[in-house]
Motif scaffolding. Sequence first.
Motif, PDB file in Angstrom:
ATOM      1  N   ARG A 189      -2.025  -3.827  -0.398  1.00 43.10           N
ATOM      2  CA  ARG A 189      -3.013  -3.405  -1.386  1.00 43.10           C
ATOM      3  C   ARG A 189      -2.888  -4.260  -2.639  1.00 43.10           C
ATOM      4  O   ARG A 189      -2.564  -3.770  -3.714  1.00 43.10           O
TER       5      ARG A 189
ATOM      6  N   TRP B 166      -6.378   4.807   0.983  1.00 45.31           N
ATOM      7  CA  TRP B 166      -6.739   3.423   0.712  1.00 45.31           C
ATOM      8  C   TRP B 166      -6.397   2.593   1.935  1.00 45.31           C
ATOM      9  O   TRP B 166      -5.252   2.560   2.358  1.00 45.31           O
TER      10      TRP B 166
ATOM     11  N   ASP C 255       1.124   6.631  -3.673  1.00 46.97           N
ATOM     12  CA  ASP C 255      -0.043   6.237  -4.449  1.00 46.97           C
ATOM     13  C   ASP C 255       0.164   6.673  -5.893  1.00 46.97           C
ATOM     14  O   ASP C 255       0.840   7.662  -6.160  1.00 46.97           O
TER      15      ASP C 255
ATOM     16  N   ASN D  27       0.854  -1.184   0.000  1.00 50.95           N
ATOM     17  CA  ASN D  27       0.000   0.000   0.000  1.00 50.95           C
ATOM     18  C   ASN D  27       0.896   1.243   0.000  1.00 50.95           C
ATOM     19  O   ASN D  27       2.119   1.127   0.093  1.00 50.95           O
TER      20      ASN D  27
END
Lengths: 288, 420
Positions: free
Chosen positions: B412, B407, B396, B365
């Motif tokens: 992720r 998120w 990101d 992530n």
Amino acid sequence: MTEFAKSNDTDTWDIKITSGNSYLDFHINELWHYRDLLMMFVKKDIITVYKQTILGPLWFIAQPLLTSIMFLLIFNSIAKISTGAVPPVLFYLLGTTLWSYFSETLNVTSKTFTDNASVFGKVYFPRIILPLSKVVSGLVKFLIQFSLFFIFWLYYVFVDKKISPNWYILLTPVWLLMIVLLSFCFGIIITSLTTKYRDLIFLISFGVQLAMYITPVIIPLSEVHGKKKLFFLLNPLTSLFEAFKFGFFGQGILDAKWLLYSATFTIISLAIGVIIFNKVEKRFIDTV
Amino acid sequence: MMSTEVVVKAENISKLYRLGQVGTGTISHDLKRWWALTRGKEDPYLKIGSTNDRTKKAQSDYAWALKDINFEINKGDTIGIIGKNGAGKSTLLKLLSRVTSPTSGEIKIKGRIAALLEVGTGFHPELTGRENIYLNGAILGMTKKEIGRKFDEIVDFAGVEMYIDTPVKRYSSGMYVRLAFGVAAHLEPEILIVDEVLAVGDAEFQKKCLGKMSDVASHGRTIIFVSHNMQAVQSLCKKAIYLKAGEIADVGATDKVINNYLSREVKNCISVQWDDEATAPGNEFIRLVSARIEPKLENETDPITIATEIDITFEFFLHHECNLNLSFFLNTPAGLCIFNVTTASVLLKKGYHAATLTIPGRFLNDDIYTTRILFVKDTSVILFHMDDILTFEVVDEARTGNWYGKWEGVVRPTLPFKIS
């Protein structure tokens, strides 16, 4: 911060934190709000002194008693210093009780900032609460010690009949208040001056010890003569101690002129003390 | 939403600190300053202060910890104050909590303010739990009556009923902290200032603290939260102020400010090499030679995004032949372990060796990660271990769609997930 709403400058604000360069912004209301804290500190001081002791507060009494016996042996029996018409034990008991209140309060209040830096660095409350609490907790101890003196005194007045008090005894609270204020004022002045320069601390700790010898703790003022007497009288405590004794023993020197000197001295040091304490408390944490 | 009444307003606040030793020289400085001021001139030391950049050597003895800070905080806001160590966060906190006062400028506050820079300030070990609750509450500005009203709640929160009349020096450290936080948590100020150091301690306690804070925030009270922990700031604060070298670098919605902060402040440590064997980390069994992260990027200057594949390589020198395996941990700076992978145990000769781990793209992530490496002999004896050698940030990628929130999740991954 343009995206946040603009405020109206005429609004009333509860707290203004400024550089604090003005000498006279006291917050009496705030002090009143923290009165419970004052009592809490007093309670803490008293409780923690005798936690895990067997005799507890009785230790408060041992101190003046033993000191007086010591004085009796050394100054009275060996050095043959007279205490005038007052029985030596009584004279020393009152002297040490008053003196230990003054010196202990002065010693602890003169370290207000340095001793409490860790608390002061973490949370705000009116800093003056701390030295005030020391003054009050000292008074509690004083009253216990004073009652010891009082018992001896009753004996000498009513059984032994060696001394005769007079009506000036009623002014005792006034003299006491002045002694309390003097120790408090000296303490906060010293602690304010020593946040930046520690030198003064060394001077104070033995200076206070020496000052006892120019205060009528061991020698009554009536036994001091010549130029030395002036030296004693310039000490604002001297007249107060003498006035104390005059009321209880009917002996001593009660001089209105010098009492006025002590009173003026007290008021001036109170003003100086509060002003510089108020000034220093705002930023001492940066230098302590 | 609350009305937009301003409850904290900072106007041009600055704070000057003297660097180095206070002692010799300060009397002469004080005298010079006093002399200048009595003649009606400017303070000679206020002009020369440099901005507070710790990496450079200071040009003068004074430095601005804060310079010309202006902001307003509305009633009911939750504001995060972020910035590197030394950016002025703590100083601002101290000013707001009135522990010290600014060199110039003014902060105006409406309503009761309480600052939690530490729990248990003024706790006395000899006093009982009960006595300490009253003492600590009073130090934090509560009256005896208020504490009395909250007393049962505090004891309940801390779970110390049984020991309430025992001196706190006999408390376990957990009980002590819970009691201390209990008192703090039951303050009811209109404005609450919280330092992140509060949130140290075990994860459970951290959660309890943050939970209590969002509780407070939801009651329409104003919170100012100072932290390094972007996660906490993000979850708790709607707005943020980003301080850099004593000045406000950015202010606004938390996500925007945090992104700005991360892009400007987080320095990846993606390669280390030890040329001198004597000072390299290790011991008589093993010495590290180098450690590096090699992201597979098109341009070298591109940031590592969640889509980037990453190789992590450790080179080491083995002093004795043995069966060796490596165990690798990927952690967040807060110490949460994302995963632990190990190599197979192989017989290695004395000499130089290297091990490489590949983390696929679309697995991590967006967060900051640190590494922990273990060298294990015979799958049981740890020869050497080292933490935090490498640090890197995954950002990101540009998102499509309308949602820009954080998120969730420690990883992720892209997993098959279809609507049929």
